[in-house]
Design a protein around this motif. Structure first.
Motif, PDB file in Angstrom:
ATOM      1  N   ALA A   7      77.296  66.276  63.190  1.00 30.42           N
ATOM      2  CA  ALA A   7      78.584  66.294  63.884  1.00 30.42           C
ATOM      3  C   ALA A   7      78.748  65.072  64.784  1.00 30.42           C
ATOM      4  O   ALA A   7      79.829  64.475  64.852  1.00 30.42           O
ATOM      5  CB  ALA A   7      78.717  67.580  64.691  1.00 30.42           C
ATOM      6  N   VAL A  51      83.242  68.491  66.626  1.00 28.37           N
ATOM      7  CA  VAL A  51      84.271  68.970  65.691  1.00 28.37           C
ATOM      8  C   VAL A  51      85.640  68.851  66.344  1.00 28.37           C
ATOM      9  O   VAL A  51      86.622  68.416  65.720  1.00 28.37           O
ATOM     10  CB  VAL A  51      83.988  70.428  65.272  1.00 28.37           C
ATOM     11  CG1 VAL A  51      85.142  70.975  64.422  1.00 28.37           C
ATOM     12  CG2 VAL A  51      82.680  70.526  64.489  1.00 28.37           C
ATOM     13  N   GLY A  52      85.715  69.200  67.636  1.00 26.37           N
ATOM     14  CA  GLY A  52      86.979  69.059  68.353  1.00 26.37           C
ATOM     15  C   GLY A  52      87.433  67.619  68.461  1.00 26.37           C
ATOM     16  O   GLY A  52      88.629  67.323  68.312  1.00 26.37           O
ATOM     17  N   CYS A  97      78.314  73.072  61.425  1.00 23.22           N
ATOM     18  CA  CYS A  97      78.289  73.854  62.665  1.00 23.22           C
ATOM     19  C   CYS A  97      78.417  75.349  62.377  1.00 23.22           C
ATOM     20  O   CYS A  97      77.753  76.176  63.025  1.00 23.22           O
ATOM     21  CB  CYS A  97      79.400  73.397  63.599  1.00 23.22           C
ATOM     22  SG  CYS A  97      79.076  71.807  64.401  1.00 23.22           S
ATOM     23  N   TRP A 150      79.662  71.408  68.245  1.00 22.25           N
ATOM     24  CA  TRP A 150      81.006  71.976  68.123  1.00 22.25           C
ATOM     25  C   TRP A 150      82.033  71.122  68.868  1.00 22.25           C
ATOM     26  O   TRP A 150      83.176  70.973  68.424  1.00 22.25           O
ATOM     27  CB  TRP A 150      81.028  73.410  68.649  1.00 22.25           C
ATOM     28  CG  TRP A 150      80.586  74.440  67.655  1.00 22.25           C
ATOM     29  CD1 TRP A 150      79.425  75.161  67.674  1.00 22.25           C
ATOM     30  CD2 TRP A 150      81.298  74.868  66.495  1.00 22.25           C
ATOM     31  NE1 TRP A 150      79.374  76.022  66.599  1.00 22.25           N
ATOM     32  CE2 TRP A 150      80.518  75.861  65.861  1.00 22.25           C
ATOM     33  CE3 TRP A 150      82.524  74.519  65.934  1.00 22.25           C
ATOM     34  CZ2 TRP A 150      80.923  76.505  64.694  1.00 22.25           C
ATOM     35  CZ3 TRP A 150      82.937  75.151  64.765  1.00 22.25           C
ATOM     36  CH2 TRP A 150      82.139  76.132  64.158  1.00 22.25           C
ATOM     37  N   GLU A 188      85.724  65.752  59.431  1.00 24.02           N
ATOM     38  CA  GLU A 188      85.983  66.994  60.175  1.00 24.02           C
ATOM     39  C   GLU A 188      85.485  68.203  59.396  1.00 24.02           C
ATOM     40  O   GLU A 188      84.877  69.118  59.957  1.00 24.02           O
ATOM     41  CB  GLU A 188      87.486  67.113  60.453  1.00 24.02           C
ATOM     42  CG  GLU A 188      87.873  68.323  61.284  1.00 24.02           C
ATOM     43  CD  GLU A 188      88.069  69.588  60.467  1.00 24.02           C
ATOM     44  OE1 GLU A 188      87.829  70.687  61.011  1.00 24.02           O
ATOM     45  OE2 GLU A 188      88.452  69.474  59.289  1.00 24.02           O
ATOM     46  N   ALA A 225      82.456  70.625  60.641  1.00 28.80           N
ATOM     47  CA  ALA A 225      82.770  72.040  60.865  1.00 28.80           C
ATOM     48  C   ALA A 225      81.876  72.950  60.040  1.00 28.80           C
ATOM     49  O   ALA A 225      81.363  73.964  60.539  1.00 28.80           O
ATOM     50  CB  ALA A 225      84.243  72.308  60.548  1.00 28.80           C
ATOM     51  N   ALA A 278      84.971  73.861  70.277  1.00 36.83           N
ATOM     52  CA  ALA A 278      85.670  72.828  69.511  1.00 36.83           C
ATOM     53  C   ALA A 278      87.083  72.635  70.055  1.00 36.83           C
ATOM     54  O   ALA A 278      87.573  71.498  70.158  1.00 36.83           O
ATOM     55  CB  ALA A 278      85.704  73.202  68.030  1.00 36.83           C
ATOM     56  N   ARG A 286      88.924  66.671  65.144  1.00 39.98           N
ATOM     57  CA  ARG A 286      90.237  67.273  64.922  1.00 39.98           C
ATOM     58  C   ARG A 286      91.321  66.552  65.717  1.00 39.98           C
ATOM     59  O   ARG A 286      92.428  66.337  65.219  1.00 39.98           O
ATOM     60  CB  ARG A 286      90.185  68.763  65.277  1.00 39.98           C
ATOM     61  CG  ARG A 286      89.393  69.570  64.256  1.00 39.98           C
ATOM     62  CD  ARG A 286      89.191  71.021  64.651  1.00 39.98           C
ATOM     63  NE  ARG A 286      88.430  71.714  63.613  1.00 39.98           N
ATOM     64  CZ  ARG A 286      87.881  72.920  63.753  1.00 39.98           C
ATOM     65  NH1 ARG A 286      88.033  73.576  64.903  1.00 39.98           N
ATOM     66  NH2 ARG A 286      87.206  73.472  62.758  1.00 39.98           N
ATOM     67  N   ARG A 300      84.643  69.679  78.261  1.00 40.26           N
ATOM     68  CA  ARG A 300      83.672  70.317  77.369  1.00 40.26           C
ATOM     69  C   ARG A 300      82.244  70.021  77.803  1.00 40.26           C
ATOM     70  O   ARG A 300      81.356  70.885  77.715  1.00 40.26           O
ATOM     71  CB  ARG A 300      83.916  69.836  75.933  1.00 40.26           C
ATOM     72  CG  ARG A 300      83.234  70.680  74.855  1.00 40.26           C
ATOM     73  CD  ARG A 300      81.805  70.262  74.605  1.00 40.26           C
ATOM     74  NE  ARG A 300      81.729  68.833  74.401  1.00 40.26           N
ATOM     75  CZ  ARG A 300      80.662  68.103  74.736  1.00 40.26           C
ATOM     76  NH1 ARG A 300      79.606  68.641  75.299  1.00 40.26           N
ATOM     77  NH2 ARG A 300      80.668  66.790  74.523  1.00 40.26           N
TER      78      ARG A 300
END
Length: 371
Positions: free
Chosen positions: A310, A237-238, A285, A234, A278, A282, A66, A241, A76
């Motif tokens: 996600a 999720v990043g 996940c 994941w 978010e 999260a 993330a 954020r 990523r």
């Protein structure tokens, strides 16, 4: 690995710096940087320590993924590709094959995994790539499309048909008969090295076949894709954020009609939606990673759920972030503009939204108490 993981996150942050936008515009991450990260085990963090990896749990690996996803989805994506290759080798290969290949992936070598074909996307039973025996060798023929990180790869893990089943075979990228054709100007994750891979009479030692035998195509693909789905989830999720951070900073600092944007109810609603997205992504996940770490029988459905939720939330959240920043976030290279394009791809790769929904529906119908 608390402090070490924190240090790793800080190290990656410093190396990425403000370069993600430039990588996105040029379509390239410096190869030296990828090899450095790979040699430090930072591209496949769940590989056991005996093979030079970090041996992270799914939960800790998720937190790291993330973090990288919030910095640069292209990086990523390369990390996801590397981890998928390592996971497939570890799960399907023999002990000797793991010992031969995994240290290379934690020592600076780069890898990609080829599933999709021109006529076989989600329907991988329609694969036409073949792996046939020829004496003490195997010969691979086929065409794989949209192989993430193939442009950078030293090793390719190729899935193909073999007799009555399917196999995964490790193919050095410089083997005669391998041709890698870079995909120009992809919509998102522009620096992830997406490429088509052509395999024309590629001759390899028989022990290049992981495990040395075929498996039912659905089982092989599910095994190999599981890691990728978790990593994508994941990573989303990043993305969320990063979008939340950019949106709240902009809304708090820009004034319209004499007040900060954040004090206008409709904009505040967007921020609330982003925060909710978010948090939802999260939590789902985290649930999936717990299933992985505990060896739960719910691991497969939890993974599909995490990827679907996600990715969906990231695509919606990135669109919301662009709306909040308006023209400020609409220029090429801006973090939320990049997220908007990258997140859309997350709804397609490693199992499209439609495929995930079908799998979740099948689970619902088979669950106790279903009609």
């Amino acid at each position: 690995m608390g402090e070490d993981l924190s240090s790793a996150m800080t190290s990656v942050t410093l190396r990425v710096g403000d370069l993600a936008g430039e990588w996105d515009r040029t379509g390239l991450i410096p190869l030296d940087l990828l090899r450095e990260l790979g040699a430090e085990g930072r591209l496949c963090a769940e590989v056991p320590e005996q093979y030079g990896g970090w041996g992270l749990s799914s939960m800790h690996s998720g937190a790291y993924t993330a973090h990288v996803g919030g910095l640069c989805s292209s990086l990523r994506s390369v990390m996801t590709s590397q981890g998928m290759a390592a996971w497939t080798i570890q799960r399907l290969g023999t002990a000797e094959q793991s010992a031969a290949h995994l240290p290379r992936l934690t020592g600076g070598g780069l890898a990609a995994v080829g599933f999709s074909e021109p006529g076989a996307g989600s329907d991988l039973a329609a694969m036409t790539t073949t792996v046939r025996r020829d004496g003490d060798a195997v010969v691979v023929d086929g065409h794989k499309k949209w192989v993430t990180a193939a442009h950078y790869a030293d090793l390719l893990v190729i899935v193909g048909r073999h007799e009555d089943g399917a196999v995964a075979v490790v193919v050095p990228a410089d083997t005669p008969g391998v041709r890698i054709e870079r995909i120009a100007d992809p919509l998102g994750c522009r620096a992830a090295g997406h490429a088509d891979v052509h395999l024309d009479g590629v001759r390899l030692p028989a022990d290049s076949v992981l495990g040395g035998h075929g498996l039912p195509p659905a089982l092989l693909v599910t095994t190999a894709l599981a890691y990728g789905r978790m990593s994508v989830a994941w990573g989303c999720v990043g993305i969320l954020r990063a979008c939340l951070a950019a949106s709240t900073a902009h809304a708090a600092g820009r004034e319209q009609f004499g007040r900060p944007l954040a004090e206008h109810q409709l904009v505040a609603g967007h921020l609330a939606d982003l925060y909710t997205a978010e948090q939802v992504a999260a939590r789902v996940c985290e649930h999936a990673s717990r299933c992985w770490d505990e060896g739960s029988p719910d691991q497969v459905v939890a993974t599909v759920l995490a990827k679907h939720v996600a990715a969906t939330q990231a695509a919606r959240g990135a669109a919301t972030a662009v709306q909040v920043l308006a023209s400020a976030g609409s220029r090429d290279g801006h973090a939320v503009a990049r997220a908007y394009r990258d997140a859309k791809l997350m709804e397609i790769i490693e199992g499209s939204n439609e495929l995930c929904r079908l799998m979740l529906a099948q689970h619902a119908l088979s669950a106790p108490g279903a009609p």
